[in-house]
Scaffold this active site. Structure first.
Site, PDB file in Angstrom:
ATOM      1  CG  ASN A   9       4.397  -8.998 -20.948  1.00 19.61           C
ATOM      2  OD1 ASN A   9       4.662  -8.460 -21.855  1.00 19.61           O
ATOM      3  ND2 ASN A   9       3.951  -9.973 -20.695  1.00 19.61           N
ATOM      4  CD  GLU A  40       4.721 -13.737  -2.072  1.00 18.06           C
ATOM      5  OE1 GLU A  40       4.552 -14.744  -1.849  1.00 18.06           O
ATOM      6  OE2 GLU A  40       5.103 -13.003  -1.038  1.00 18.06           O
ATOM      7  CG  ASP A  69      -3.569 -11.697 -12.585  1.00 18.30           C
ATOM      8  OD1 ASP A  69      -2.380 -11.766 -12.653  1.00 18.30           O
ATOM      9  OD2 ASP A  69      -4.231 -12.733 -12.211  1.00 18.30           O
ATOM     10  CB  SER A  70      -3.934 -12.066 -18.399  1.00 21.67           C
ATOM     11  OG  SER A  70      -2.843 -11.650 -18.619  1.00 21.67           O
ATOM     12  CE1 TYR A 153       1.040 -21.814 -21.084  1.00 19.70           C
ATOM     13  CE2 TYR A 153       0.571 -19.775 -20.140  1.00 19.70           C
ATOM     14  CZ  TYR A 153       1.027 -20.789 -20.057  1.00 19.70           C
ATOM     15  OH  TYR A 153       1.404 -21.196 -18.787  1.00 19.70           O
TER      16      TYR A 153
HETATM   17  P1  IMP Z   1       0.241 -12.202 -15.582  1.00 14.41           P
HETATM   18  O1  IMP Z   1       1.535 -11.456 -16.092  1.00 14.41           O
HETATM   19  O2  IMP Z   1       0.556 -12.435 -14.073  1.00 14.41           O
HETATM   20  O3  IMP Z   1      -1.032 -11.574 -15.650  1.00 14.41           O
HETATM   21  O4  IMP Z   1       0.517 -13.345 -16.189  1.00 14.41           O
HETATM   22  C1  IMP Z   1      -0.169 -13.809 -17.218  1.00 14.41           C
HETATM   23  C2  IMP Z   1       0.490 -14.797 -18.220  1.00 14.41           C
HETATM   24  O5  IMP Z   1      -0.681 -15.463 -18.666  1.00 14.41           O
HETATM   25  C3  IMP Z   1       1.427 -14.668 -19.007  1.00 14.41           C
HETATM   26  O6  IMP Z   1       2.695 -14.974 -18.652  1.00 14.41           O
HETATM   27  C4  IMP Z   1       1.203 -15.641 -20.179  1.00 14.41           C
HETATM   28  O7  IMP Z   1       1.848 -16.850 -19.894  1.00 14.41           O
HETATM   29  C5  IMP Z   1      -0.466 -15.822 -20.156  1.00 14.41           C
HETATM   30  N1  IMP Z   1      -0.775 -14.953 -20.906  1.00 14.41           N
HETATM   31  C6  IMP Z   1      -1.726 -13.797 -20.681  1.00 14.41           C
HETATM   32  N2  IMP Z   1      -2.220 -13.091 -21.704  1.00 14.41           N
HETATM   33  C7  IMP Z   1      -1.768 -13.710 -22.658  1.00 14.41           C
HETATM   34  C8  IMP Z   1      -1.829 -13.525 -24.159  1.00 14.41           C
HETATM   35  O8  IMP Z   1      -2.503 -12.564 -24.536  1.00 14.41           O
HETATM   36  N3  IMP Z   1      -1.079 -14.423 -24.826  1.00 14.41           N
HETATM   37  C9  IMP Z   1      -0.410 -15.496 -24.453  1.00 14.41           C
HETATM   38  N4  IMP Z   1      -0.301 -15.752 -23.199  1.00 14.41           N
HETATM   39  C10 IMP Z   1      -0.911 -15.031 -22.137  1.00 14.41           C
END
Ligand code: IMP
Length: 197
Positions: A9, A40, A69-70, A153
């Site tokens: 990302n 995974e 992770d978010s 989002y």
């Molecule tokens: P990760 O890359 O597996 O941590 O997935 C995190 C997912 O959570 C992202 O693809 C978004 O859909 C959502 N997300 C996490 N942080 C944000 C943010 O700051 N804004 C909007 N969506 C977020």
């Protein structure tokens, strides 16, 4: 000091660099470190998935690696999409598709529209050391997307005291209150302590 980011990302990379550059730390992408793996995310907590990603890319690159992770946890949906935020609705959906699905699912849900974003930052070092920090940002889910900035989002994540969604904030405004900004501030303190040892 250079850290590898275990993520594809590009917007996360920019957000992390904005905050960690202040500490003299440069964050580079997986591809700049010569790594191209898909980790995974089999964990059921943000902590587990953050650790899985950081460890796998650290082992592949041989360099200290940071992972975030978010996700978005919505109270009326019993914490969903949570750790499944990036995969909500399956592989075929993009950010806008997932956001629409969230709004649709909220239509059938009763109760308040409160939610929170969560971020867990983990840094794995080749010597086995691990530093981890968590940040949360409370908000509510808007009735329709508003704003052009950010990603994921952001257009439906509304901050009541600012009367704006995340997508209407500048990068600086978002970093100052966001889950990732808060996790990174906590991480920065722990990393400074670690580097002093
Ligand atoms: P990760 O890359 O597996 O941590 O997935 C995190 C997912 O959570 C992202 O693809 C978004 O859909 C959502 N997300 C996490 N942080 C944000 C943010 O700051 N804004 C909007 N969506 C977020």
């Amino acid at each position: 000091m250079k850290l590898v980011l275990a993520s594809k990302n590009k917007k996360k990379l920019v957000e992390l660099n904005t905050i960690l550059n202040q500490l003299g730390i440069e964050v580079c992408s997986e591809s700049e470190a010569g790594v191209d793996i898909d980790v995974e995310e089999t964990g059921i907590t943000f902590e587990e998935n953050s650790m899985l990603k950081a460890k796998a890319v650290m082992e592949a690159s041989g360099l200290p690696t940071i992972a975030d992770d978010s996700g978005l946890c919505v109270d009326a949906l019993q914490g969903a999409p949570g750790v499944y935020s990036a995969r909500y609705g399956g592989e075929g959906l993009d950010d806008m598709g997932r956001t629409r699905l969230l709004l649709e699912n909220m239509r059938g849900a009763n109760g308040p529209r409160t939610a929170k974003f969560v971020s867990v930052i983990t840094c794995c070092f080749p010597n086995g050391d691990v530093i981890s920090a968590r940040g949360e940002c409370p908000g509510t889910i808007a009735f329709a997307p508003i704003g052009e900035g950010g990603f994921g989002y952001d257009p439906v994540f509304f901050i009541p005291h600012l009367k704006k969604t995340f997508a209407q904030l500048s990068a600086e405004e978002k970093n100052a209150i966001s889950h990732r900004g808060r996790a990174l501030e906590a991480f920065k303190v722990k990393l400074e302590e670690y580097l002093k040892k």
